[in-house]
Design an enzyme around this catalytic site. Structure first.
Site, PDB file in Angstrom:
ATOM      1  N   GLY A  13       1.593   3.493   7.375  1.00  0.00           N
ATOM      2  CA  GLY A  13       0.284   3.696   6.761  1.00  0.00           C
ATOM      3  C   GLY A  13      -0.012   5.098   6.285  1.00  0.00           C
ATOM      4  O   GLY A  13      -1.131   5.370   5.854  1.00  0.00           O
ATOM      5  N   ILE A  17       1.403   2.251  -0.270  1.00  0.00           N
ATOM      6  CA  ILE A  17       0.616   1.032  -0.073  1.00  0.00           C
ATOM      7  C   ILE A  17      -0.192   1.107   1.215  1.00  0.00           C
ATOM      8  O   ILE A  17      -1.366   0.737   1.249  1.00  0.00           O
ATOM      9  CB  ILE A  17       1.545  -0.197  -0.056  1.00  0.00           C
ATOM     10  CG1 ILE A  17       2.186  -0.400  -1.433  1.00  0.00           C
ATOM     11  CG2 ILE A  17       0.783  -1.456   0.365  1.00  0.00           C
ATOM     12  CD1 ILE A  17       3.301  -1.435  -1.451  1.00  0.00           C
ATOM     13  N   GLY A  18       0.425   1.589   2.282  1.00  0.00           N
ATOM     14  CA  GLY A  18      -0.256   1.648   3.566  1.00  0.00           C
ATOM     15  C   GLY A  18      -1.464   2.547   3.555  1.00  0.00           C
ATOM     16  O   GLY A  18      -2.515   2.211   4.131  1.00  0.00           O
ATOM     17  N   SER A 140       7.974  -9.884  -0.457  1.00  0.00           N
ATOM     18  CA  SER A 140       8.197  -9.253  -1.762  1.00  0.00           C
ATOM     19  C   SER A 140       8.477 -10.311  -2.816  1.00  0.00           C
ATOM     20  O   SER A 140       8.872 -11.445  -2.503  1.00  0.00           O
ATOM     21  CB  SER A 140       9.399  -8.300  -1.665  1.00  0.00           C
ATOM     22  OG  SER A 140       9.818  -7.856  -2.940  1.00  0.00           O
ATOM     23  N   TYR A 153      17.752  -5.195   0.994  1.00  0.00           N
ATOM     24  CA  TYR A 153      16.289  -5.203   0.967  1.00  0.00           C
ATOM     25  C   TYR A 153      15.787  -6.588   0.564  1.00  0.00           C
ATOM     26  O   TYR A 153      14.882  -7.143   1.198  1.00  0.00           O
ATOM     27  CB  TYR A 153      15.775  -4.144  -0.003  1.00  0.00           C
ATOM     28  CG  TYR A 153      14.275  -4.105  -0.122  1.00  0.00           C
ATOM     29  CD1 TYR A 153      13.500  -3.405   0.803  1.00  0.00           C
ATOM     30  CD2 TYR A 153      13.615  -4.769  -1.156  1.00  0.00           C
ATOM     31  CE1 TYR A 153      12.121  -3.379   0.705  1.00  0.00           C
ATOM     32  CE2 TYR A 153      12.240  -4.751  -1.276  1.00  0.00           C
ATOM     33  CZ  TYR A 153      11.495  -4.049  -0.342  1.00  0.00           C
ATOM     34  OH  TYR A 153      10.115  -4.032  -0.442  1.00  0.00           O
TER      35      TYR A 153
END
Length: 255
Positions: A13, A17-18, A140, A153
């Site tokens: 975070g 994004i976090g 994703s 990934y």
């Protein structure tokens, strides 16, 4: 789902994004706890948003996860666990002759997939004890169709997607009130996505969609191009694959 007054833990975070999620959850009236491995970034996030509780922790470490759980338990617990932490290695992790290949692949799997299971298991009883609680797992667009530049990934995110669906059904069968959400971003403009070609969205657009989905109890939240790839992969999988692996990719692999 009502977000006001909830306490949310956001892994990874301190940036990207976090951090955007922390900002918007605070605006919704939630109490936010963030984690990350970089103390400097955590301090910067705390400076930006003083109400945040910032804890240094590694999502892939069992020892760190247990320590995190104990600290949060002392703070009064959480209502929402947002598994956002992730790591990706690019083309330098592809060649089988690369001595770092397996090592980097293991880090991706441990952080992106096994770390999610680890934290969910640790916090499950705490979440079950709450009147309204939730888990948010980030998969994703690549969980539907892999990108050749980031194979492990992609595989880790496919694993998260299948696991999330199974976890949701399991909790429903045992009549648990814990809600399980899945966020499926497309390419997002963050440091982690640097060097990746393709149309991308900003972090604020992604988190706006997440919060809307939470409020509406939309358990599978596909954002941007993920919606199109999801449909294409169902009916025209080869086309979906080509769109995410366009011509010229082989040259990138060799460069």
């Amino acid at each position: 789902m009502d977000l006001k007054g909830k306490t949310i833990l956001i892994t990874g975070g301190s940036a990207g994004i976090g951090l955007e999620a922390a900002k918007q959850f605070i605006e919704e009236g939630a109490k936010v706890i963030i984690t990350g491995r970089d103390q400097k970034k955590l301090d910067q996030a705390k400076k930006l948003y003083p109400s945040i509780t910032a804890i240094k922790s590694d999502a892939s470490s069992q020892e760190a996860a247990v320590a995190l759980y104990n600290e949060i338990n002392q703070l009064g617990g959480i209502d929402i666990l947002y598994n956002n932490a992730g790591i990706v290695y690019g083309k330098d992790n592809l060649g089988i002759s690369n001595p770092k290949h397996f090592e980097k692949a293991a880090i991706e799997i441990n952080t992106n997939y096994l770390g999610v299971i680890l934290l969910n298991d640790l916090f499950m009883d705490m979440l079950k004890s709450r009147k309204e609680a939730a888990i948010i797992n980030t998969s994703s667009i690549l969980s539907y169709t892999p990108a050749n530049l980031v194979p492990t990934y992609s595989a880790s995110k496919a694993a998260v997607r299948f696991y999330t669906e199974a976890l949701r059904d399991h909790l429903t069968m045992i009549r648990s009130s814990v809600k399980v959400f899945e966020l499926l971003p497309p390419l997002v403009k963050t440091n982690m996505a640097e060097g990746m070609d393709g149309k991308s969205i900003t972090t604020d657009v992604l988190i706006n969609a997440l919060i809307k989905g939470l409020k509406n109890n939309t358990y599978t939240i596909r954002v941007g191009d993920t919606k199109a790839i999801y449909l294409l992969n169902r009916f025209f999988p080869k086309l979906a694959y080509k769109l995410l692996n366009p011509k010229g990719l082989s040259e990138k692999l060799q460069s």
